[in-house]
Design a protein around this motif. Structure first.
Motif, PDB file in Angstrom:
ATOM      1  N   TYR A  82      44.669  34.291  20.366  1.00  0.00           N
ATOM      2  CA  TYR A  82      45.833  33.409  20.283  1.00  0.00           C
ATOM      3  C   TYR A  82      46.784  33.793  21.414  1.00  0.00           C
ATOM      4  N   GLN A  83      47.906  33.124  21.483  1.00  0.00           N
ATOM      5  CA  GLN A  83      48.886  33.343  22.551  1.00  0.00           C
ATOM      6  C   GLN A  83      48.212  33.294  23.927  1.00  0.00           C
ATOM      7  N   VAL A  84      47.436  32.252  24.155  1.00  0.00           N
ATOM      8  CA  VAL A  84      46.777  32.088  25.452  1.00  0.00           C
ATOM      9  C   VAL A  84      47.856  31.697  26.472  1.00  0.00           C
ATOM     10  N   ASN A  85      48.098  32.580  27.421  1.00  0.00           N
ATOM     11  CA  ASN A  85      49.146  32.392  28.421  1.00  0.00           C
ATOM     12  C   ASN A  85      48.497  32.200  29.790  1.00  0.00           C
ATOM     13  N   GLU A  86      48.565  31.007  30.289  1.00  0.00           N
ATOM     14  CA  GLU A  86      47.970  30.675  31.582  1.00  0.00           C
ATOM     15  C   GLU A  86      48.796  31.304  32.701  1.00  0.00           C
ATOM     16  N   LEU A  87      48.137  32.082  33.548  1.00  0.00           N
ATOM     17  CA  LEU A  87      48.796  32.731  34.672  1.00  0.00           C
ATOM     18  C   LEU A  87      48.643  31.935  35.962  1.00  0.00           C
ATOM     19  N   MET A  88      47.488  31.298  36.122  1.00  0.00           N
ATOM     20  CA  MET A  88      47.182  30.564  37.337  1.00  0.00           C
ATOM     21  C   MET A  88      46.198  29.459  36.999  1.00  0.00           C
ATOM     22  N   ASN A  89      46.348  28.315  37.636  1.00  0.00           N
ATOM     23  CA  ASN A  89      45.443  27.183  37.435  1.00  0.00           C
ATOM     24  C   ASN A  89      45.548  26.341  38.702  1.00  0.00           C
ATOM     25  N   GLN A  90      44.616  26.579  39.665  1.00  0.00           N
ATOM     26  CA  GLN A  90      44.747  25.897  40.951  1.00  0.00           C
ATOM     27  C   GLN A  90      43.453  25.927  41.752  1.00  0.00           C
ATOM     28  N   PRO A  91      43.376  25.066  42.775  1.00  0.00           N
ATOM     29  CA  PRO A  91      42.208  25.069  43.657  1.00  0.00           C
ATOM     30  C   PRO A  91      42.121  26.386  44.431  1.00  0.00           C
ATOM     31  N   ILE A  92      40.903  26.767  44.784  1.00  0.00           N
ATOM     32  CA  ILE A  92      40.681  27.955  45.601  1.00  0.00           C
ATOM     33  C   ILE A  92      39.717  27.589  46.733  1.00  0.00           C
ATOM     34  N   PRO A  93      39.814  28.273  47.865  1.00  0.00           N
ATOM     35  CA  PRO A  93      38.942  27.938  48.995  1.00  0.00           C
ATOM     36  C   PRO A  93      37.520  28.463  48.833  1.00  0.00           C
ATOM     37  N   GLU A  94      37.346  29.569  48.099  1.00  0.00           N
ATOM     38  CA  GLU A  94      36.025  30.153  47.900  1.00  0.00           C
ATOM     39  C   GLU A  94      36.040  31.045  46.662  1.00  0.00           C
ATOM     40  N   ARG A  95      34.856  31.371  46.172  1.00  0.00           N
ATOM     41  CA  ARG A  95      34.751  32.247  45.003  1.00  0.00           C
ATOM     42  C   ARG A  95      35.112  33.675  45.388  1.00  0.00           C
ATOM     43  N   GLU A  96      35.830  34.315  44.489  1.00  0.00           N
ATOM     44  CA  GLU A  96      36.196  35.712  44.665  1.00  0.00           C
ATOM     45  C   GLU A  96      35.169  36.641  44.020  1.00  0.00           C
ATOM     46  N   PHE A  97      34.584  36.201  42.913  1.00  0.00           N
ATOM     47  CA  PHE A  97      33.661  37.025  42.133  1.00  0.00           C
ATOM     48  C   PHE A  97      32.316  36.325  41.964  1.00  0.00           C
ATOM     49  N   GLY A  98      31.796  35.781  43.047  1.00  0.00           N
ATOM     50  CA  GLY A  98      30.592  34.969  43.022  1.00  0.00           C
ATOM     51  C   GLY A  98      29.347  35.664  42.499  1.00  0.00           C
ATOM     52  N   ASP A  99      29.329  36.985  42.507  1.00  0.00           N
ATOM     53  CA  ASP A  99      28.165  37.725  42.016  1.00  0.00           C
ATOM     54  C   ASP A  99      28.229  38.017  40.523  1.00  0.00           C
ATOM     55  N   TRP A 100      29.285  37.596  39.857  1.00  0.00           N
ATOM     56  CA  TRP A 100      29.487  37.968  38.457  1.00  0.00           C
ATOM     57  C   TRP A 100      29.619  36.739  37.566  1.00  0.00           C
ATOM     58  N   ALA A 101      28.585  36.438  36.745  1.00  0.00           N
ATOM     59  CA  ALA A 101      28.718  35.356  35.758  1.00  0.00           C
ATOM     60  C   ALA A 101      29.879  35.701  34.830  1.00  0.00           C
ATOM     61  N   MET A 102      30.056  36.983  34.552  1.00  0.00           N
ATOM     62  CA  MET A 102      31.248  37.466  33.874  1.00  0.00           C
ATOM     63  C   MET A 102      31.257  38.980  33.977  1.00  0.00           C
ATOM     64  N   GLY A 103      31.935  39.468  35.007  1.00  0.00           N
ATOM     65  CA  GLY A 103      32.125  40.906  35.113  1.00  0.00           C
ATOM     66  C   GLY A 103      33.039  41.357  33.982  1.00  0.00           C
ATOM     67  N   PHE A 104      32.908  42.583  33.562  1.00  0.00           N
ATOM     68  CA  PHE A 104      33.719  43.075  32.449  1.00  0.00           C
ATOM     69  C   PHE A 104      34.189  44.492  32.738  1.00  0.00           C
ATOM     70  N   SER A 105      35.444  44.753  32.407  1.00  0.00           N
ATOM     71  CA  SER A 105      35.992  46.093  32.546  1.00  0.00           C
ATOM     72  C   SER A 105      37.091  46.298  31.513  1.00  0.00           C
ATOM     73  N   ARG A 106      37.346  47.565  31.226  1.00  0.00           N
ATOM     74  CA  ARG A 106      38.416  47.951  30.297  1.00  0.00           C
ATOM     75  C   ARG A 106      39.476  48.750  31.059  1.00  0.00           C
ATOM     76  N   PRO A 107      40.475  48.058  31.573  1.00  0.00           N
ATOM     77  CA  PRO A 107      41.534  48.788  32.275  1.00  0.00           C
ATOM     78  C   PRO A 107      42.380  49.586  31.290  1.00  0.00           C
ATOM     79  N   GLY A 108      43.095  50.568  31.796  1.00  0.00           N
ATOM     80  CA  GLY A 108      44.062  51.274  30.970  1.00  0.00           C
ATOM     81  C   GLY A 108      45.260  50.374  30.702  1.00  0.00           C
ATOM     82  N   PRO A 109      46.079  50.733  29.715  1.00  0.00           N
ATOM     83  CA  PRO A 109      47.234  49.891  29.376  1.00  0.00           C
ATOM     84  C   PRO A 109      48.169  49.618  30.549  1.00  0.00           C
ATOM     85  N   ASP A 110      48.443  50.622  31.371  1.00  0.00           N
ATOM     86  CA  ASP A 110      49.348  50.414  32.507  1.00  0.00           C
ATOM     87  C   ASP A 110      48.755  49.438  33.519  1.00  0.00           C
TER      88      ASP A 110
END
Length: 145
Positions: A82-110
């Protein structure tokens, strides 16, 4: 010459958002969410990354505009967060993460707070939010699942 609809389908688009999990997730539940995201994204030509920290998600999706918008509509309708907060929604010139169907990571809280609070609007892949995500992703390769 392609018509306007064909050209629209080929445009790349990105959406970034943060949300809160609807319940406390066990590691295996997070793993199932990641696996399902990877499966659906691969089917729809979507690439990107998913971050999870202390019950909060952050996701960056990229691909053909219609596919990204349809994927985000499905995400918004999901009862797993819930509380889905959109940060960005726009056209891009190229893929940034083209090698990842869904990369996943667990960042620290900070790290998570810094990424979520960064300025995302404008500049697409050159804006502060996208630049920070790119930098985090490069440095977090050891924490990938």
């Amino acid at each position: 010459m392609p018509d306007a609809d064909e050209k629209h389908d080929d445009m790349l688009h990105a959406i970034a958002y943060v949300s809160a999990a609807s319940w406390n997730l066990l590691d295996e539940q997070v793993g199932r969410i990641v696996a399902e995201s990877r499966r659906l994204n691969a089917l729809n030509g979507i690439t990107g990354v998913l971050l999870y920290c202390d019950g909060n998600f952050m996701q960056y999706l990229e691909g053909e505009e219609d596919a990204v918008r349809e994927t985000f509509a499905r995400i918004r309708a999901s009862q797993s967060h819930y509380q889905v907060n959109e940060l960005m929604n726009q056209p891009i010139p190229e893929r940034e993460f083209g090698d990842w169907a869904m990369g996943f990571s667990r960042p620290g809280p900070d790290e998570f707070v810094e990424l979520a609070a960064s300025h995302w609007r404008g500049g697409a892949q050159t804006g502060p939010g996208a630049s920070l995500l790119r930098s985090f992703w490069t440095s977090s390769r050891g924490r990938l699942a």
